[in-house]
Motif scaffolding. Structure first.
Motif, PDB file in Angstrom:
ATOM      1  N   TYR A  29      90.722   6.507 -91.759  1.00 48.13           N
ATOM      2  CA  TYR A  29      91.171   7.261 -92.951  1.00 48.13           C
ATOM      3  C   TYR A  29      90.188   7.034 -94.098  1.00 48.13           C
ATOM      4  O   TYR A  29      90.509   6.388 -95.101  1.00 48.13           O
ATOM      5  CB  TYR A  29      92.602   6.839 -93.320  1.00 48.13           C
ATOM      6  N   HIS A  30      88.989   7.560 -93.929  1.00 45.92           N
ATOM      7  CA  HIS A  30      87.922   7.326 -94.912  1.00 45.92           C
ATOM      8  C   HIS A  30      88.266   7.904 -96.279  1.00 45.92           C
ATOM      9  O   HIS A  30      87.744   7.453 -97.289  1.00 45.92           O
ATOM     10  CB  HIS A  30      86.615   7.974 -94.426  1.00 45.92           C
ATOM     11  N   ASP A  31      89.139   8.927 -96.275  1.00 47.63           N
ATOM     12  CA  ASP A  31      89.414   9.598 -97.549  1.00 47.63           C
ATOM     13  C   ASP A  31      90.447   8.841 -98.388  1.00 47.63           C
ATOM     14  O   ASP A  31      90.910   9.349 -99.403  1.00 47.63           O
ATOM     15  CB  ASP A  31      89.895  11.032 -97.296  1.00 47.63           C
ATOM     16  N   ASP A  71      89.670   5.387-107.105  1.00 48.86           N
ATOM     17  CA  ASP A  71      90.231   6.727-107.257  1.00 48.86           C
ATOM     18  C   ASP A  71      91.766   6.636-107.131  1.00 48.86           C
ATOM     19  O   ASP A  71      92.287   6.338-106.044  1.00 48.86           O
ATOM     20  CB  ASP A  71      89.634   7.617-106.144  1.00 48.86           C
ATOM     21  N   PRO A  72      92.485   6.879-108.255  1.00 51.32           N
ATOM     22  CA  PRO A  72      93.948   6.716-108.223  1.00 51.32           C
ATOM     23  C   PRO A  72      94.612   7.573-107.133  1.00 51.32           C
ATOM     24  O   PRO A  72      95.597   7.149-106.534  1.00 51.32           O
ATOM     25  CB  PRO A  72      94.405   7.170-109.610  1.00 51.32           C
ATOM     26  N   VAL A 107      97.389   7.908-101.799  1.00 55.08           N
ATOM     27  CA  VAL A 107      97.430   8.372-100.404  1.00 55.08           C
ATOM     28  C   VAL A 107      97.448   7.171 -99.457  1.00 55.08           C
ATOM     29  O   VAL A 107      98.211   7.132 -98.479  1.00 55.08           O
ATOM     30  CB  VAL A 107      96.228   9.307-100.092  1.00 55.08           C
ATOM     31  N   ALA A 108      96.637   6.159 -99.742  1.00 55.82           N
ATOM     32  CA  ALA A 108      96.610   4.951 -98.889  1.00 55.82           C
ATOM     33  C   ALA A 108      97.990   4.283 -98.882  1.00 55.82           C
ATOM     34  O   ALA A 108      98.467   3.833 -97.830  1.00 55.82           O
ATOM     35  CB  ALA A 108      95.549   3.977 -99.397  1.00 55.82           C
ATOM     36  N   SER A 109      98.635   4.247-100.054  1.00 61.64           N
ATOM     37  CA  SER A 109      99.959   3.607-100.149  1.00 61.64           C
ATOM     38  C   SER A 109     100.953   4.323 -99.251  1.00 61.64           C
ATOM     39  O   SER A 109     101.692   3.691 -98.478  1.00 61.64           O
ATOM     40  CB  SER A 109     100.496   3.661-101.592  1.00 61.64           C
ATOM     41  N   ILE A 110     100.987   5.639 -99.359  1.00 58.33           N
ATOM     42  CA  ILE A 110     101.942   6.422 -98.561  1.00 58.33           C
ATOM     43  C   ILE A 110     101.608   6.282 -97.075  1.00 58.33           C
ATOM     44  O   ILE A 110     102.496   6.090 -96.237  1.00 58.33           O
ATOM     45  CB  ILE A 110     101.912   7.915 -98.992  1.00 58.33           C
ATOM     46  N   LEU A 138      95.348  -3.563-109.153  1.00 57.88           N
ATOM     47  CA  LEU A 138      94.176  -2.716-109.404  1.00 57.88           C
ATOM     48  C   LEU A 138      94.267  -1.985-110.737  1.00 57.88           C
ATOM     49  O   LEU A 138      93.253  -1.599-111.308  1.00 57.88           O
ATOM     50  CB  LEU A 138      93.981  -1.713-108.256  1.00 57.88           C
ATOM     51  N   ALA A 139      95.499  -1.797-111.222  1.00 55.07           N
ATOM     52  CA  ALA A 139      95.656  -1.107-112.507  1.00 55.07           C
ATOM     53  C   ALA A 139      95.471  -2.069-113.686  1.00 55.07           C
ATOM     54  O   ALA A 139      95.467  -1.645-114.839  1.00 55.07           O
ATOM     55  CB  ALA A 139      97.050  -0.473-112.565  1.00 55.07           C
TER      56      ALA A 139
END
Ligand code: CMC
Length: 431
Positions: A148-150, A156-157, A162-165, A403-404
């Motif tokens: 999942y390279h994207d 990038d928030p 997307v990674a979290s989901i 990260l935030a």
């Protein structure tokens, strides 16, 4: 962080240093030692972080004396009885309970990310059939960065979201497939018409040869197990995720690191170890011998599922878990399950024993979860993977929070060095 200009004075060799005191919204005050080394040239020493706050956070609060666990302020017993896992996931991730529309959108997004890249099937097939499913999870979750390279750019928030989901959605599929692989059955693909817990049971227990109907009491119990493990403040695996992430590592690598840490028997591996211990004890008449062993300083044996670094009164998750165990065993008609009888008797005898009373050792969440999971048909090796899939949302929420944080620094503890001081190299002929 509330700052009321209070300071603590530290005197070293006659010289005074002022340490700011921060007041939390709940819990003990915190001494800020960030400038201590620069000003006084000393480190603090706290192996095991027994007195150290490693970060500030707004996600989860534990009061170990009261036996209180709050997610974003909401008590775990209220969430366990009135909410459900995906709603708790939303709460942990975004800070507030969702509106109906927000929840529907969130559930839709999770549901539509449950499938794995088909190429990952070959990755599973590379493992030995007798591999522990936690070994498979560490490998497969780490490997997600290769698929999942994207969603690996942490700056990038949108990619972080997307990674979290993806992680929350795919973890049940990964855990279920690790199980299916170990029993030599075909992988079962996720179904969008099922809830999160139903879908996990479906992927674990259905086979192509027969229709599988999820029992609503079992799926409710499964959902509750997920909820009770969802987050737990700065525990070992969460701190591992944060430390890995502090270097800028991608989310899949960070969560794989958390899974590896969770595996240990002092942490998430305790549920498997606890059930194995109950089986080894066998019958209630053997309990006194095991209690004596747990108290013996010369014996490494500990009562698994007992004790906690923070809870010194009771673990509120264990209370709910015990109720669930009774419910599930009654449903399955195995209330007289010998393991449960042994567990109940062990709990009673330990809680009456001076050693456990004095050291404030109470049953923790892992004490009863294994009994429910075994009654549901899971092998012991699957207990910790189920903990890992439940805790993924906690790891992800803490990772996003970190990260935030504009003050984010790489985690880099120092040490109390007790080794040799500088000495000259001696050639091998002269040693
Ligand atoms: N059986 C017997 N003695 C124990 C136990 C136990 N389960 N737990 C702690 N003690 C004793 C320990 O020997 C020590 O005695 P002393 O003060 O004489 O040296 C004292 O109690 C304090 O224990 P500690 O190891 O210094 O406490 P800790 O906060 O470092 O460890 C713990 C907490 C959970 C690792 C530990 O209680 C333990 O190993 N429990 C069994 C494993 C377990 O159930 N883990 C699951 C924790 S909850 C879920 C999770 O976090 O994943």
């Amino acid at each position: 962080m509330a700052d009321d200009n209070r300071t603590a004075k530290l005197t070293i060799d006659g010289q005074d240093f002022d340490l700011p005191i921060h007041s939390p919204t709940a819990g003990p005050d915190v001494l800020d030692i960030r400038k201590l080394y620069g000003q006084a040239g000393v480190f603090t020493y706290d192996p095991g972080f027994t007195s150290t706050a490693s970060c500030d956070s707004t996600i989860t609060f534990i009061d170990g004396q009261k036996g209180e666990l709050l997610h974003r302020g909401y008590p775990i017993d209220q969430l366990a009885s009135q909410s459900h896992y995906l709603e708790v996931c939303y709460l942990l991730l975004y800070g507030e309970l969702p509106s109906a529309a927000q929840l529907a959108d969130f559930e839709d997004r999770v549901t539509h990310h449950t499938m794995l890249h088909e190429q990952m099937v070959y990755f599973f097939r590379g493992f030995r059939r007798d591999a522990h499913p936690m070994a498979i999870m560490v490998g497969v979750v780490g490997a997600m960065a290769a698929f999942y390279h994207d969603s690996t750019d942490i700056n990038d928030p949108w990619q972080r979201e997307v990674a979290s989901i993806r992680l929350i959605a795919k973890m049940p599929t990964i855990a279920a497939w690790a199980y299916k692989y170990s029993v030599g059955q075909p992988f079962v693909y996720p179904r969008n018409d099922l809830t999160y817990a139903e879908n996990f049971l479906h992927m674990c227990f259905s086979v192509p040869a027969a229709e599988y109907k999820v029992n609503p009491i079992l799926s409710r119990a499964m959902d509750r197990i997920f909820m009770l493990h969802a987050d737990h403040e700065q525990n070992a695996s969460t701190s591992t995720v944060r430390l890995a992430s502090s270097s800028g590592a991608n989310p899949f690598a960070c969560i794989a690191a958390g899974i590896a840490c969770l595996w240990g028997p002092a942490h998430g591996g305790a549920n498997q170890a606890c059930l194995e211990m109950l089986k080894e004890i066998g019958t209630p008449d053997q309990i006194p011998e095991y209690i004596e062993r747990a108290k013996d300083k010369n014996d490494p044996f500990r009562l698994m599922g007992f004790g906690h670094r923070v809870y010194k009164n009771f673990d509120p998750r264990a209370k709910v878990m015990k109720e669930s165990a009774d419910e599930v065993l009654e449903l399955l008609g195995i209330e007289n399950n010998p393991l449960l009888q042994t567990a109940k008797e062990l709990e009673k005898q330990a809680l009456e024993d001076d050693y456990f009373v004095e050291k404030k050792l109470f049953p923790n969440v892992d004490f009863y979860s294994g009994i429910i999971l075994e009654a549901m048909g899971f092998p012991t090796a699957m207990f910790t993977p189920i903990f890992a899939l439940s805790r993924t949302v906690g790891w992800v929420s803490q990772w996003k929070e970190q990260l935030a944080d504009p003050q984010l620094k790489i985690g880099r503890p120092r040490q109390l060095y007790l080794g040799e001081t500088a000495r000259d190299y001696v050639s091998i002929d002269n040693r």
